[in-house]
Design an enzyme around this catalytic site. Structure first.
Site, PDB file in Angstrom:
ATOM      1  N   ASP A 117       0.757  -1.539   0.176  1.00 49.59           N
ATOM      2  CA  ASP A 117       0.011  -0.190   0.003  1.00 49.59           C
ATOM      3  C   ASP A 117       0.806   1.596   0.073  1.00 49.59           C
ATOM      4  O   ASP A 117       1.885   1.396  -0.125  1.00 49.59           O
ATOM      5  CB  ASP A 117      -1.007  -0.178   1.507  1.00 49.59           C
ATOM      6  CG  ASP A 117      -0.887  -0.373   2.399  1.00 49.59           C
ATOM      7  OD1 ASP A 117       0.925   0.263   2.561  1.00 49.59           O
ATOM      8  OD2 ASP A 117      -1.103  -0.609   3.159  1.00 49.59           O
ATOM      9  N   ASN A 145      -7.536  -1.394  14.185  1.00 52.94           N
ATOM     10  CA  ASN A 145      -8.897  -1.773  14.139  1.00 52.94           C
ATOM     11  C   ASN A 145      -8.857  -3.005  12.841  1.00 52.94           C
ATOM     12  O   ASN A 145     -10.073  -2.862  13.063  1.00 52.94           O
ATOM     13  CB  ASN A 145      -9.319  -0.022  13.311  1.00 52.94           C
ATOM     14  CG  ASN A 145      -8.304   0.010  12.458  1.00 52.94           C
ATOM     15  OD1 ASN A 145      -7.681  -1.038  11.655  1.00 52.94           O
ATOM     16  ND2 ASN A 145      -9.425   0.759  11.516  1.00 52.94           N
ATOM     17  N   HIS A 168      -7.668  -3.690  10.446  1.00 51.03           N
ATOM     18  CA  HIS A 168      -7.151  -3.206   8.966  1.00 51.03           C
ATOM     19  C   HIS A 168      -6.340  -3.655   8.448  1.00 51.03           C
ATOM     20  O   HIS A 168      -4.845  -4.383   9.535  1.00 51.03           O
ATOM     21  CB  HIS A 168      -6.944  -1.556   8.462  1.00 51.03           C
ATOM     22  CG  HIS A 168      -6.137  -1.141   8.903  1.00 51.03           C
ATOM     23  ND1 HIS A 168      -5.821   0.462   9.361  1.00 51.03           N
ATOM     24  CD2 HIS A 168      -4.706  -1.978   9.028  1.00 51.03           C
ATOM     25  CE1 HIS A 168      -4.587   0.873   9.974  1.00 51.03           C
ATOM     26  NE2 HIS A 168      -4.195  -0.838   9.372  1.00 51.03           N
ATOM     27  N   GLU A 217      -9.760  -0.927   5.498  1.00 51.81           N
ATOM     28  CA  GLU A 217     -10.178  -0.398   6.912  1.00 51.81           C
ATOM     29  C   GLU A 217     -11.374  -0.943   7.071  1.00 51.81           C
ATOM     30  O   GLU A 217     -12.542  -1.738   6.041  1.00 51.81           O
ATOM     31  CB  GLU A 217     -10.696   1.345   6.415  1.00 51.81           C
ATOM     32  CG  GLU A 217      -9.093   2.212   6.017  1.00 51.81           C
ATOM     33  CD  GLU A 217      -8.419   1.955   7.311  1.00 51.81           C
ATOM     34  OE1 GLU A 217      -8.177   1.318   8.162  1.00 51.81           O
ATOM     35  OE2 GLU A 217      -7.367   2.648   7.007  1.00 51.81           O
TER      36      GLU A 217
END
Ligand code: PGA
Length: 246
Positions: A67, A136, A138, A143
């Site tokens: 990414d 979280n 991800h 996400e």
């Protein structure tokens, strides 16, 4: 999925490097997605040490970056490519054609995503995909809420990612979007690996392990329907999870 827990970060890193080496094709080129960030640094050190001592031949490997942030200068030390250079690429000998990166300055980012998707598809999928995990849940910049069916795409970062992402930068940095390989890539990889270390990751690892029916609200929970996947943990990251380990 297979879950493995190791006493120390060093052992976790060595075992993950060995797992990756085991996933390298005997013939032809291997396409290996690697994540930037703090988690895989020990793995990169093992791979670089092996390569530099002649134990590992990198010449048939192609590394694809997982990414990249959008609207951040790739030269910034917090960009994904800068981190990959500092932690890995600068320590090994690779030809230019062995490194595949998102060009965030491409005129059309959708076309850029397609270029990366096509490259992976032409190869028959990723041989190895190594990712970390966000607090979280991800993976990459996929996400919570991201469909499990996505390939490379533009992502709007979650607030938690924007806040925790500051750790990579020397000054407060305005993060809002990124480009990332998708969760479909993870599911289709021959050897998908999620790696986590340290107590900060313990709550999300517990959640992932307990989310046995995968939900897009916990992106990494896709691992429950990715049979060939590995969850590689150190003892601290595994601490809260109901895993049997000695
Ligand atoms: P980290 O990031 O490896 O720096 O903890 C992981 C992630 O947010 O995906």
């Amino acid at each position: 999925m297979t879950v493995k827990v190791f006493d120390t970060y060093e052992r976790l890193s060595r075992a993950t490097a060995d797992l990756i080496i085991g996933g390298i094709r005997k013939e032809g080129k291997s396409l290996i997605c690697i994540a930037s960030g703090h988690t895989p640094r020990g793995v990169f050190k093992c791979l670089a040490d092996d390569a530099n001592s002649g134990k590992l031949d990198l010449s048939n490997l192609i590394f694809v970056s997982l990414d990249e942030w959008l609207d951040i200068d790739p030269k910034d030390s917090g960009s994904c490519i800068s981190m990959l250079r500092n932690d890995f690429f600068d320590h090994v000998k690779l030809r230019d054609d062995q490194v595949v990166l998102f060009d965030i300055n491409a005129k059309d980012l959708q076309v850029e995503c397609k270029r990366i998707n096509d490259l992976i598809a032409r190869h028959g999928g990723l041989d190895v995909m190594l990712v970390g995990i966000g607090t979280n849940g991800h993976i990459g910049m996929n996400e919570p809420g991201t469909s499990f069916d996505t390939y490379a795409h533009i992502s709007t970062l979650a607030e938690e990612t924007i806040v925790t992402g500051q750790k990579y930068f020397t000054t407060a940095t305005n993060l809002s979007k990124g480009v990332t390989l998708g969760i479909r890539h993870f599911q289709e990889a021959k050897l998908p690996i999620i790696m986590a270390n340290g107590s900060k990751k313990a709550p999300i690892i517990k959640k992932v392990i307990q989310t046995t029916t995968p939900t897009v609200e916990v992106p990494a929970s896709v691992i429950h329907k990715t049979k060939q996947a590995y969850l590689m943990l150190d003892r601290e990251a595994a601490h809260d999870a109901p895993i049997d380990f000695k």
